[in-house]
Design an enzyme around this catalytic site. Structure first.
Site, PDB file in Angstrom:
ATOM      1  CB  THR A  46      39.867  48.381  39.992  1.00 37.10           C
ATOM      2  OG1 THR A  46      38.960  47.345  39.634  1.00 37.10           O
ATOM      3  CG2 THR A  46      41.269  47.820  40.063  1.00 37.10           C
ATOM      4  CB  THR A  47      40.779  53.549  40.421  1.00 32.69           C
ATOM      5  OG1 THR A  47      40.842  53.062  39.076  1.00 32.69           O
ATOM      6  CG2 THR A  47      41.734  54.720  40.565  1.00 32.69           C
ATOM      7  CE1 TYR A 109      44.695  32.646  42.504  1.00 38.18           C
ATOM      8  CE2 TYR A 109      42.905  31.456  43.569  1.00 38.18           C
ATOM      9  CZ  TYR A 109      44.246  31.563  43.245  1.00 38.18           C
ATOM     10  OH  TYR A 109      45.134  30.616  43.666  1.00 38.18           O
ATOM     11  CE1 TYR A 135      36.320  47.224  34.743  1.00 38.67           C
ATOM     12  CE2 TYR A 135      36.378  47.286  37.149  1.00 38.67           C
ATOM     13  CZ  TYR A 135      36.976  47.536  35.936  1.00 38.67           C
ATOM     14  OH  TYR A 135      38.233  48.103  35.882  1.00 38.67           O
ATOM     15  NE  ARG A 140      43.148  46.650  37.591  1.00 41.12           N
ATOM     16  CZ  ARG A 140      44.048  46.963  38.518  1.00 41.12           C
ATOM     17  NH1 ARG A 140      44.285  46.110  39.501  1.00 41.12           N
ATOM     18  NH2 ARG A 140      44.712  48.091  38.462  1.00 41.12           N
ATOM     19  CE  LYS A 164      35.731  50.750  34.443  1.00 39.15           C
ATOM     20  NZ  LYS A 164      36.287  50.994  35.800  1.00 39.15           N
ATOM     21  CB  ILE A 206      33.887  54.168  34.452  1.00 40.14           C
ATOM     22  CG1 ILE A 206      32.349  54.204  34.415  1.00 40.14           C
ATOM     23  CG2 ILE A 206      34.377  54.201  35.903  1.00 40.14           C
ATOM     24  CD1 ILE A 206      31.679  53.033  35.085  1.00 40.14           C
TER      25      ILE A 206
END
Length: 292
Positions: A46-47, A109, A135, A140, A164, A206
């Site tokens: 994501t980052t 979504y 994850y 999000r 994660k 992480i």
């Protein structure tokens, strides 16, 4: 998966001011991580603003990252999405020879049921040439991977090896630790929760803030694995405020501003994200003076 113990970093993707990928900046970020003692690197989570990259850009970043790292530390590739078929396509079309695992975010979504999440990850695991890290980041994605679904996947699918967890729920973390197979790893996906999660038995972190402070995050994880929580708490406390600032105006705008002030890469992010405000920049500058 011994490679996944300790501190991993979710690498940023530096951009030039025109929005193109800054590969020189990415090299500096990678070298900063290796010099700081990070145990492994995650490319295009994501980052890394992966959702804004084209397929060709993603492949170029993975290839470049592997070339720069040159086997010095393990690499994890972030490959996820809200279309199971598209994720499977990516897994089958990308060269993973220099990577040790796949990090795959739960579908966003769509808000799938737990059965849908279970089937999604089963399909990904069947297609993946590498072990898979779940994850879970409900803030999000709009949906939670329940502890029961995590345990079900961990027990039933051999190459799903870790999760994660960024749900923020210690009830959820505790249930995963209770119900998972002995060799399945719980990894913190939230910098402020690293120390308490590792006290519960998590394998590591992480991290986002490690982009700027790899040595501190690596040492924090090392001390926790050694059960030295007295010293670990000192690093945890040192990073509290700068971590808040990392996320104050969204990730990775905050950490990219820190990296700008450290002279490592620029602050540019791709729309719909926006660079940090002048006020955030000033607060970061003041905090860096305190923790230098």
């Amino acid at each position: 998966m011994d490679e996944l113990y300790g501190a991993g970093v979710a690498l940023v993707t530096p951009f030039h001011s025109d929005g193109s990928i800054d590969f020189d900046g990415l090299k500096r970020v990678i070298e900063h991580q290796i010099k700081g003692g990070m145990d492994y690197l995650v490319s295009l989570g994501t980052t890394g603003e992966t959702a804004t990259l084209t397929e060709d850009e993603r492949k170029a970043v993975w290839k470049f990252t592997a070339e720069v790292v040159a086997g010095r530390v393990p690499l994890v590739a972030g490959i996820g999405g809200n279309s199971t078929a598209e994720v499977v396509h990516q897994l089958q079309s990308v060269d993973h020879r220099d990577y040790v695992a796949i990090l795959s975010v739960s579908p966003y979504y769509n808000k799938p049921t737990q059965e849908g999440i279970y089937r999604h990850y089963k399909a990904i695991a069947a297609a993946s040439p590498l072990p898979v890290i779940l994850y879970n980041v409900p803030g999000r994605t709009g949906s939670n991977v329940s502890p029961e679904t995590t345990a079900r996947l961990a027990h039933e699918v051999d190459n799903i090896v870790a999760t994660k967890e960024a749900s923020g729920s210690f009830d959820q973390f505790s249930k995963i630790m209770r119900d998972k197979p002995a060799d399945f790893l719980l990894i913190s996906g939230d910098d402020p929760a690293t120390l308490p999660m590792m006290a519960l038995g998590a394998a590591g972190i992480i991290s986002v803030v490690a982009n700027a402070f790899p040595a501190e995050v690596a040492q924090l994880a090392k001390l926790c694995l050694e059960n030295n929580y007295v010293e670990a708490r000192k690093i945890h406390s040192k990073l509290i405020r700068i971590t808040e600032l990392c996320f104050a105006e969204g990730n990775p705008a905050g950490v990219k501003e820190i990296l700008r002030q450290l002279g490592i890469c620029g602050p540019t992010v791709r729309l719909p994200l926006a660079e940090g405000s002048n006020q955030l920049s000033d607060m970061i500058r003041d905090e860096l003076k305190k923790i230098a």
